[in-house]
Motif scaffolding. Sequence first.
Motif, PDB file in Angstrom:
ATOM      1  N   ALA A  41     -57.846  31.567  24.792  1.00 50.48           N
ATOM      2  CA  ALA A  41     -57.150  32.267  25.583  1.00 50.48           C
ATOM      3  C   ALA A  41     -57.719  33.713  25.522  1.00 50.48           C
ATOM      4  CB  ALA A  41     -55.502  32.598  25.434  1.00 50.48           C
ATOM      5  N   PHE A  42     -57.877  34.209  24.380  1.00 50.28           N
ATOM      6  CA  PHE A  42     -58.709  35.505  24.150  1.00 50.28           C
ATOM      7  C   PHE A  42     -60.103  35.370  24.371  1.00 50.28           C
ATOM      8  CE2 PHE A  42     -55.221  36.010  21.043  1.00 50.28           C
ATOM      9  CZ  PHE A  42     -54.616  37.350  21.610  1.00 50.28           C
ATOM     10  N   LEU A  43     -60.946  34.175  24.327  1.00 47.87           N
ATOM     11  CA  LEU A  43     -61.979  34.081  24.857  1.00 47.87           C
ATOM     12  C   LEU A  43     -62.178  34.385  26.373  1.00 47.87           C
ATOM     13  CD1 LEU A  43     -65.170  33.837  24.020  1.00 47.87           C
ATOM     14  CD2 LEU A  43     -64.664  31.209  24.379  1.00 47.87           C
ATOM     15  N   GLY A  44     -61.271  33.669  27.045  1.00 46.20           N
ATOM     16  CA  GLY A  44     -61.178  33.827  28.406  1.00 46.20           C
ATOM     17  C   GLY A  44     -61.072  35.055  29.006  1.00 46.20           C
ATOM     18  N   LEU A  45     -60.063  35.760  28.301  1.00 44.35           N
ATOM     19  CA  LEU A  45     -59.863  37.396  28.515  1.00 44.35           C
ATOM     20  C   LEU A  45     -60.818  38.063  28.347  1.00 44.35           C
ATOM     21  CD1 LEU A  45     -57.477  39.176  29.696  1.00 44.35           C
ATOM     22  CD2 LEU A  45     -56.968  39.397  27.283  1.00 44.35           C
ATOM     23  N   LEU A  46     -61.818  37.786  27.399  1.00 43.52           N
ATOM     24  CA  LEU A  46     -62.905  38.932  27.051  1.00 43.52           C
ATOM     25  C   LEU A  46     -64.066  38.452  28.066  1.00 43.52           C
ATOM     26  CD1 LEU A  46     -64.576  40.360  25.070  1.00 43.52           C
ATOM     27  CD2 LEU A  46     -65.356  38.197  23.954  1.00 43.52           C
ATOM     28  N   ILE A  47     -64.210  37.322  28.574  1.00 47.94           N
ATOM     29  CA  ILE A  47     -65.218  36.839  29.722  1.00 47.94           C
ATOM     30  C   ILE A  47     -64.616  37.652  30.995  1.00 47.94           C
ATOM     31  CG2 ILE A  47     -66.060  35.159  31.069  1.00 47.94           C
ATOM     32  CD1 ILE A  47     -66.063  33.362  28.556  1.00 47.94           C
ATOM     33  N   MET A  48     -63.340  37.512  31.199  1.00 46.21           N
ATOM     34  CA  MET A  48     -62.758  38.135  32.460  1.00 46.21           C
ATOM     35  C   MET A  48     -62.910  39.497  32.636  1.00 46.21           C
ATOM     36  SD  MET A  48     -59.099  37.680  34.022  1.00 46.21           S
ATOM     37  CE  MET A  48     -59.240  35.681  34.168  1.00 46.21           C
ATOM     38  N   LEU A  49     -62.900  40.191  31.314  1.00 45.11           N
ATOM     39  CA  LEU A  49     -62.841  41.716  31.200  1.00 45.11           C
ATOM     40  C   LEU A  49     -64.383  41.997  31.325  1.00 45.11           C
ATOM     41  CD1 LEU A  49     -60.246  42.622  28.507  1.00 45.11           C
ATOM     42  CD2 LEU A  49     -60.151  42.833  31.305  1.00 45.11           C
ATOM     43  N   SER A  50     -65.226  41.298  30.964  1.00 41.52           N
ATOM     44  CA  SER A  50     -66.702  41.663  30.966  1.00 41.52           C
ATOM     45  C   SER A  50     -67.092  41.446  32.052  1.00 41.52           C
ATOM     46  CB  SER A  50     -67.226  40.820  29.822  1.00 41.52           C
ATOM     47  OG  SER A  50     -67.313  39.485  30.302  1.00 41.52           O
ATOM     48  N   LYS A  51     -66.559  40.555  32.898  1.00 41.38           N
ATOM     49  CA  LYS A  51     -67.133  40.436  34.477  1.00 41.38           C
ATOM     50  C   LYS A  51     -66.478  41.633  35.229  1.00 41.38           C
ATOM     51  CE  LYS A  51     -67.616  35.515  34.687  1.00 41.38           C
ATOM     52  NZ  LYS A  51     -66.983  34.353  35.478  1.00 41.38           N
ATOM     53  N   PHE A  52     -65.297  42.045  34.774  1.00 39.16           N
ATOM     54  CA  PHE A  52     -64.898  43.007  35.607  1.00 39.16           C
ATOM     55  C   PHE A  52     -65.822  44.442  35.144  1.00 39.16           C
ATOM     56  CE2 PHE A  52     -61.637  46.713  35.565  1.00 39.16           C
ATOM     57  CZ  PHE A  52     -61.490  46.863  37.051  1.00 39.16           C
TER      58      PHE A  52
END
Length: 78
Positions: A35-46
């Motif tokens: 979950a934390f890795l997914g959030l990190l990837i999502m925020l980096s794309k943003f």
Amino acid sequence: MSKIDPELKKRLLKETQTPFKGLRRVLWIAFSGSAFLGLLIMLSKFASGGELQENNLLIQIGACVIFPTLLFFDRDKD
């Protein structure tokens, strides 16, 4: 009387009260990390200028809250 070692008997009784505790803890840790890795990837794309869907962000944040909370409540109370 029983010939079972008292420590072994205590561990076996504890295991019958909370079966698969070790497996559950491993799963909570794996799901939290995911979950934390997914959030990190999502925020980096943003941050790089991509679009961010609000539904997906709420799901990721919810997972980042729920799985560590489940891990916290699954700890030993002793």
